[in-house]
Each structure stands twice: as C-alpha cells, then as structure tokens.
Design an enzyme around this catalytic site. Sequence first.
Site, PDB file in Angstrom:
ATOM      1  N   LYS A 178       0.408  -1.296   0.020  1.00 31.32           N
ATOM      2  CA  LYS A 178       0.268  -0.164   0.051  1.00 31.32           C
ATOM      3  C   LYS A 178       0.892   1.196  -0.305  1.00 31.32           C
ATOM      4  CE  LYS A 178      -1.484   1.696   4.094  1.00 31.32           C
ATOM      5  NZ  LYS A 178      -1.724   2.895   4.582  1.00 31.32           N
ATOM      6  N   ASN A 179       1.568   1.565   1.089  1.00 30.68           N
ATOM      7  CA  ASN A 179       3.072   2.622   0.957  1.00 30.68           C
ATOM      8  C   ASN A 179       3.765   2.261  -0.170  1.00 30.68           C
ATOM      9  OD1 ASN A 179       1.223   2.777   2.952  1.00 30.68           O
ATOM     10  ND2 ASN A 179       2.561   2.107   4.985  1.00 30.68           N
TER      11      ASN A 179
ATOM     12  N   ILE B 126       7.360   7.314  17.137  1.00 31.57           N
ATOM     13  CA  ILE B 126       6.579   7.401  15.474  1.00 31.57           C
ATOM     14  C   ILE B 126       5.862   8.747  15.616  1.00 31.57           C
ATOM     15  CG2 ILE B 126       6.560   7.079  13.201  1.00 31.57           C
ATOM     16  CD1 ILE B 126      10.307   6.644  13.652  1.00 31.57           C
TER      17      ILE B 126
ATOM     18  N   ASP C  88       4.436   0.596  11.887  1.00 31.53           N
ATOM     19  CA  ASP C  88       3.297  -0.138  10.787  1.00 31.53           C
ATOM     20  C   ASP C  88       3.559  -1.646  11.659  1.00 31.53           C
ATOM     21  OD1 ASP C  88       2.778   2.294   9.511  1.00 31.53           O
ATOM     22  OD2 ASP C  88       3.178   1.802   7.815  1.00 31.53           O
TER      23      ASP C  88
ATOM     24  N   ARG D  73       0.312  13.833  12.838  1.00 25.83           N
ATOM     25  CA  ARG D  73       0.232  13.762  10.974  1.00 25.83           C
ATOM     26  C   ARG D  73       1.308  15.648  10.532  1.00 25.83           C
ATOM     27  NH1 ARG D  73      -1.264   8.710   9.841  1.00 25.83           N
ATOM     28  NH2 ARG D  73       0.403   8.358   8.322  1.00 25.83           N
ATOM     29  N   PRO D  74       2.078  16.366  11.390  1.00 25.67           N
ATOM     30  CA  PRO D  74       1.923  17.240  10.258  1.00 25.67           C
ATOM     31  C   PRO D  74       3.007  17.021   8.859  1.00 25.67           C
ATOM     32  CG  PRO D  74       3.925  17.109  11.945  1.00 25.67           C
ATOM     33  CD  PRO D  74       2.602  15.772  12.333  1.00 25.67           C
ATOM     34  N   ILE D  75       3.029  18.804   7.718  1.00 26.81           N
ATOM     35  CA  ILE D  75       3.836  18.603   6.800  1.00 26.81           C
ATOM     36  C   ILE D  75       4.604  19.305   6.663  1.00 26.81           C
ATOM     37  CG2 ILE D  75       1.791  17.137   5.909  1.00 26.81           C
ATOM     38  CD1 ILE D  75       0.537  19.718   4.428  1.00 26.81           C
ATOM     39  N   ASP D  76       4.718  19.616   7.760  1.00 26.59           N
ATOM     40  CA  ASP D  76       6.172  21.270   7.546  1.00 26.59           C
ATOM     41  C   ASP D  76       7.237  20.485   6.885  1.00 26.59           C
ATOM     42  OD1 ASP D  76       6.363  19.441   9.777  1.00 26.59           O
ATOM     43  OD2 ASP D  76       7.935  20.450  10.448  1.00 26.59           O
ATOM     44  N   LEU D  77       7.661  19.374   6.890  1.00 25.85           N
ATOM     45  CA  LEU D  77       8.733  18.696   6.630  1.00 25.85           C
ATOM     46  C   LEU D  77       8.306  18.772   4.548  1.00 25.85           C
ATOM     47  CD1 LEU D  77      10.108  16.283   8.525  1.00 25.85           C
ATOM     48  CD2 LEU D  77      11.147  18.420   8.830  1.00 25.85           C
TER      49      LEU D  77
ATOM     50  N   CYS E 151      -5.762  12.392  12.332  1.00 32.37           N
ATOM     51  CA  CYS E 151      -5.260  11.169  12.450  1.00 32.37           C
ATOM     52  C   CYS E 151      -5.195   9.971  14.021  1.00 32.37           C
ATOM     53  CB  CYS E 151      -4.018  10.822  11.379  1.00 32.37           C
ATOM     54  SG  CYS E 151      -3.976   8.725  11.385  1.00 32.37           S
TER      55      CYS E 151
ATOM     56  N   ARG F  99      -4.747  10.843   4.252  1.00 35.19           N
ATOM     57  CA  ARG F  99      -3.965  11.392   4.355  1.00 35.19           C
ATOM     58  C   ARG F  99      -2.960  11.720   3.263  1.00 35.19           C
ATOM     59  NH1 ARG F  99      -1.507  13.996   7.706  1.00 35.19           N
ATOM     60  NH2 ARG F  99       0.252  14.001   6.434  1.00 35.19           N
TER      61      ARG F  99
ATOM     62  N   ARG G  41      -8.571  -0.765   4.416  1.00 38.23           N
ATOM     63  CA  ARG G  41      -7.264   0.464   4.055  1.00 38.23           C
ATOM     64  C   ARG G  41      -6.400  -0.406   4.098  1.00 38.23           C
ATOM     65  NH1 ARG G  41      -7.987   6.466   6.243  1.00 38.23           N
ATOM     66  NH2 ARG G  41      -7.064   6.541   4.378  1.00 38.23           N
TER      67      ARG G  41
HETATM   68  N1  EPU Z   1       6.688  13.947  10.670  1.00 40.73           N
HETATM   69  C1  EPU Z   1       6.817  15.484  10.963  1.00 40.73           C
HETATM   70  N2  EPU Z   1       6.409  16.458   9.771  1.00 40.73           N
HETATM   71  C2  EPU Z   1       6.563  15.704   8.582  1.00 40.73           C
HETATM   72  C3  EPU Z   1       5.791  14.751   8.362  1.00 40.73           C
HETATM   73  C4  EPU Z   1       6.300  14.116   9.257  1.00 40.73           C
HETATM   74  O1  EPU Z   1       7.126  16.092  12.267  1.00 40.73           O
HETATM   75  O2  EPU Z   1       6.111  16.829   7.762  1.00 40.73           O
HETATM   76  C5  EPU Z   1       6.513  13.414  12.140  1.00 40.73           C
HETATM   77  C6  EPU Z   1       5.869  12.946  11.801  1.00 40.73           C
HETATM   78  O3  EPU Z   1       4.774  13.313  12.468  1.00 40.73           O
HETATM   79  C7  EPU Z   1       6.064  11.001  12.472  1.00 40.73           C
HETATM   80  C8  EPU Z   1       7.608  11.235  11.381  1.00 40.73           C
HETATM   81  O4  EPU Z   1       7.764  12.031  11.173  1.00 40.73           O
HETATM   82  O5  EPU Z   1       6.229  11.182  13.755  1.00 40.73           O
HETATM   83  C9  EPU Z   1       7.241  10.091  10.946  1.00 40.73           C
HETATM   84  O6  EPU Z   1       6.203  10.366   9.911  1.00 40.73           O
HETATM   85  P1  EPU Z   1       6.144  10.320   7.852  1.00 40.73           P
HETATM   86  O7  EPU Z   1       6.090  11.490   7.311  1.00 40.73           O
HETATM   87  O8  EPU Z   1       7.146   8.931   8.175  1.00 40.73           O
HETATM   88  O9  EPU Z   1       4.785   9.106   7.953  1.00 40.73           O
HETATM   89  P2  EPU Z   1       3.949   9.170   6.792  1.00 40.73           P
HETATM   90  O10 EPU Z   1       4.792   9.553   5.442  1.00 40.73           O
HETATM   91  O11 EPU Z   1       2.699  10.077   6.786  1.00 40.73           O
HETATM   92  C10 EPU Z   1       4.428   6.822   6.102  1.00 40.73           C
HETATM   93  C11 EPU Z   1       2.791   5.718   5.905  1.00 40.73           C
HETATM   94  C12 EPU Z   1       2.589   4.959   7.351  1.00 40.73           C
HETATM   95  C13 EPU Z   1       3.791   5.347   8.059  1.00 40.73           C
HETATM   96  C14 EPU Z   1       4.745   6.165   8.325  1.00 40.73           C
HETATM   97  C15 EPU Z   1       5.988   5.930   9.230  1.00 40.73           C
HETATM   98  C16 EPU Z   1       2.271   6.016   4.115  1.00 40.73           C
HETATM   99  C17 EPU Z   1       1.119   6.356   2.928  1.00 40.73           C
HETATM  100  N3  EPU Z   1       2.202   6.302   5.643  1.00 40.73           N
HETATM  101  O12 EPU Z   1       3.651   8.107   6.437  1.00 40.73           O
HETATM  102  O13 EPU Z   1       1.489   3.832   6.870  1.00 40.73           O
HETATM  103  O14 EPU Z   1       3.636   4.639   9.696  1.00 40.73           O
HETATM  104  O15 EPU Z   1       5.240   6.460   7.072  1.00 40.73           O
HETATM  105  O16 EPU Z   1       6.770   4.977   8.682  1.00 40.73           O
HETATM  106  O17 EPU Z   1       3.770   5.647   3.417  1.00 40.73           O
HETATM  107  C18 EPU Z   1       0.225   2.327   7.792  1.00 40.73           C
HETATM  108  O18 EPU Z   1       0.604   1.732   6.885  1.00 40.73           O
HETATM  109  O19 EPU Z   1      -0.470   2.124   8.969  1.00 40.73           O
HETATM  110  C19 EPU Z   1       0.851   4.313   7.933  1.00 40.73           C
HETATM  111  C20 EPU Z   1       0.143   4.716   9.598  1.00 40.73           C
END
Ligand code: EPU
Length: 431
Positions: A22-23, A330, A308, A121-125, A116, A92, A400
């Site tokens: 999925k991811n 995480i 996960d 689940r911030p997107i600041d990065l 969530c 998301r 999902r």
């Molecule tokens: N984070 C920030 N700022 C950002 C983005 C992330 O602080 O702008 C923090 C998050 O809050 C978290 C960490 O960085 O603490 C890692 O988050 P990441 O961005 O890697 O997560 P994601 O890309 O939103 C993906 C998977 C998740 C999986 C995580 C971690 C997808 C679609 N989702 O999420 O999958 O848990 O990476 O490996 O790829 C799941 O499949 O159940 C699931 C939640």
Amino acid sequence: MDVFKVSGNGPLHGQIEVGGAKNAALPILAATLLTEETVVLRNVPDLSDMRFMLEILRHVGAETVQPEPGTWEITSKKITHVAPYELVRKMRASVCLLGPLVARMRKAEVSIPGGCVIGPRPIDLHIKGLKKLHCQVDISNGYVHVDASAIKGGPIFLGGRSGSTVTGTANIVMAATLAPGTTRLECAACEPEVVDLCQMLVKMGAKIEGIGSPELVITGVDKLHGCEHSVIADRIEAGTFVIAGAITRGDVTVKGIAPKLLGAFLDKLEEAGLPMELGEDYIRVLPFTGSLKPVDVITLPHPGYPTDLQAQLGALMTQTEGLSIITERIYPNRFMHVPELQRMGADISIEGPSAIIKGASKLSGAPVMASDLRASAALILAAFAAEGDTWIQRIYHLDRGYERFEHKLAAIGAKIERLSDKEMPKELLEE
Ligand code: EPU
C-alpha cells in the site's frame, strides 16, 4: 457495517501470499501525474486507499484503465493543479499529490489532510522541502498553495524531530525530478517503499543517485515518460502474517517477500526465539513449544523497527512469558489498541511512549473496536490466541491496507468471518 467474528484458533498451517505494498503504491500512483504518457502499474493491491487515490487522480484529469485485477494503465494528458478537500480528507496519503503537481504544473493547490487517530501528522517538512526548492508556499483556507514558477534544485536537509519522513521524501523527490539543477536531499527516508518509488521514477527518465541511502541526489530533467512498473511486496502485510503464524504456533510460509525487507522485525523475532526458515522470497514460521522470550523494542525509521508492525508485535508479546517493553517513537498515540487488548485480558500498562506488556495472559474473546489499520490487525491476531469469539467492529480501517485479509488467513485455517453488524449479537453492538 461489516464486522469480523474471529474464533480462538489452533495452529495455522500452509502458504500465504503477500500482495503489493500500500505505502509504495500510493506515491507511485501519484507519480503517474508526472508524465503525459501512459504508465502501466502492476501488483497494485485492491484496497480502499487505492480506490481513494485513483478517484483523486481521475478528478485531477487522469484516465485510468484496469485491464486485469492488480494492473492499472494511467494516462494523464491534461491535468489540473487542484486536489479538493472532499477527496483529500478521505486519505492522508493524498498529500503525495503535492510533489507531482508542483513538478508538472509548476503550481499546486492541495487540501491539507485532516487529523489522524495515531497522533499528529504534520506536513511542515514537506513545506520546508518545497521552500528549499525555491517554491512559494502559502497556507490558507485549509489548503497548501504552491507557486513553483521559480522551482530550482538545491541542498535540503529533510529531517524532523523523529528523523526522516516517508511521504515527505516522496514528495520532494518527485518535485525535484523536473526541477532545473541538482537537489541534494539529506536525511531522506530509506524505507523500501521510497526505494520502489525512486526506481519507478528512474524508469520514467528521472536522474536519482543514492537510492536507498539517506542522501539522494536528483538532477532535474526536462520531461519524464511512461513506463511499466510492478509494485514491491508489502513487508507490513508479510510481518502481520508472520505473527499470525507465531501467535497460533503454526507452520506458516509467507511467500513473495524478501526477508531483507524486514531486517529489524525478523531480528526481534529471532531474539524472542521464534524458529524460522528464511528463503530468497519467503519466510517460514515453524512451530515451537514453551514460551518465546520477551523483547524490548523501539520503533524507528527504516532500517529500524517499523511502527507499522508495533501493534502486531504487542499482540504476540501478550502470549510471551515475562515483561516486554515496546516504545513508540514515531506516533505518540499509536496505542489505541491497548485498552481493547486489556478488555480481552492482556496485562499492559502505558508508561509515557512505552507499552509494558506482562505475559503470558490468558485472553478471552470480547467485542472490541478497531481504531486504525494496524490496530485492527493486532486485535485479530490477539483474537486467534483468545478463547471464544471476538467481534471486531469498525473493520473499514483494516480494509484500507490489507487485501482479502480474512480470505488469505481462512485459507490457512483461521476462523475469521466477515459479517454484517446485523448478525452480531445485539447486546455486543456499539451504541
Ligand atoms: N513528521 C513531521 N513533519 C512532517 C512529516 C512527518 O514532523 O512534515 C513526523 C511525523 O509526525 C512522524 C514522523 O515524522 O512522527 C514520520 O512520519 P512520516 O512522514 O514518515 O509518515 P508518513 O509518510 O505520513 C508513512 C506511512 C505510514 C507509516 C509512516 C512511518 C504512507 C502512506 N504512510 O506515513 O503508514 O506509519 O510512513 O513509517 O506511506 C500505515 O500504513 O498504517 C501507516 C500509517
């Protein structure tokens, strides 16, 4: 609404096949917007999250054809740059549209996904990365507005509090593929799903060096073209099946997965004493007597232990003698399954970011509520080890991310049925 009825189970026996990840598939579907040519994707899992992403792609202007199950041909000749809230709020991962829209359209308007249950689940990065690519980014009315008319490569450090970001890396890599100049991305996510995306982008004509490492160097090209790509196997689904084998003390061969994708996970299970046989593309869980050993594990970005697979390991540790400590680094709230496991008889306490699990507990079936995708899987695994019937509600969370979950497990002997909540004893139904 559907519910699962899961009955306490003897050992599972047989072979179980892993589907596409999925991811990996989600950002890969988004990446099809990077070209006007047709992209053929295989091994795309049939999940509700895929349907959401395909719906958004069609809204943006893509034509999608499914010549056979698991294969999609996607052509995005003319697209718009707007992804509206009605569609984005369902998932998301739709934030992955930002990168391709910025790259191809030089502008994007993408609704910010909502909250969530597993934590912020911030997107600041993602935004920081885009700004470093010389994009102008504004947030207003719940949307990220990007003006990428001056997009240009440059050095970017993309690490945050918890280290790298998976979808953030995907977005910035996709944006950089068509940005003039060279982008040097430090603290890039190394997850196999990011590697799969990068390999697909290279097939489309992107120039990316360092794939699989925390430093990616992307040299922008003028145009990307169509390609054929088969999505990598789902390591999280595979790990969930490994635990299904272990928790039932079964003999289960999980096929279609390279064990090297699950290094930290398999290392922990080896430390716990689970007998396994590892092949090139399979993991066989062997029966054991006595108890496994407790573990102390911390979730981390890849190649660390994956968040996960945290909840599922917790379910197994309820059946292991001694004290296990599972620390979630995480997502701080990713223990929503714990109160439900407690209702089944598990002895777990939450201390800050850690779950302290005292095993082995005698579990008994109970009505429980799934709160997120991986929590749903953990409850089903615990139900295999419980005496009596467990009724699991809100299983749309599971749908999902796990394809034909109950069918695959039933085929190796699991007593799991999908029923309508009308068939559930009335006194057990949620209000
Ligand atoms: N984070 C920030 N700022 C950002 C983005 C992330 O602080 O702008 C923090 C998050 O809050 C978290 C960490 O960085 O603490 C890692 O988050 P990441 O961005 O890697 O997560 P994601 O890309 O939103 C993906 C998977 C998740 C999986 C995580 C971690 C997808 C679609 N989702 O999420 O999958 O848990 O990476 O490996 O790829 C799941 O499949 O159940 C699931 C939640």
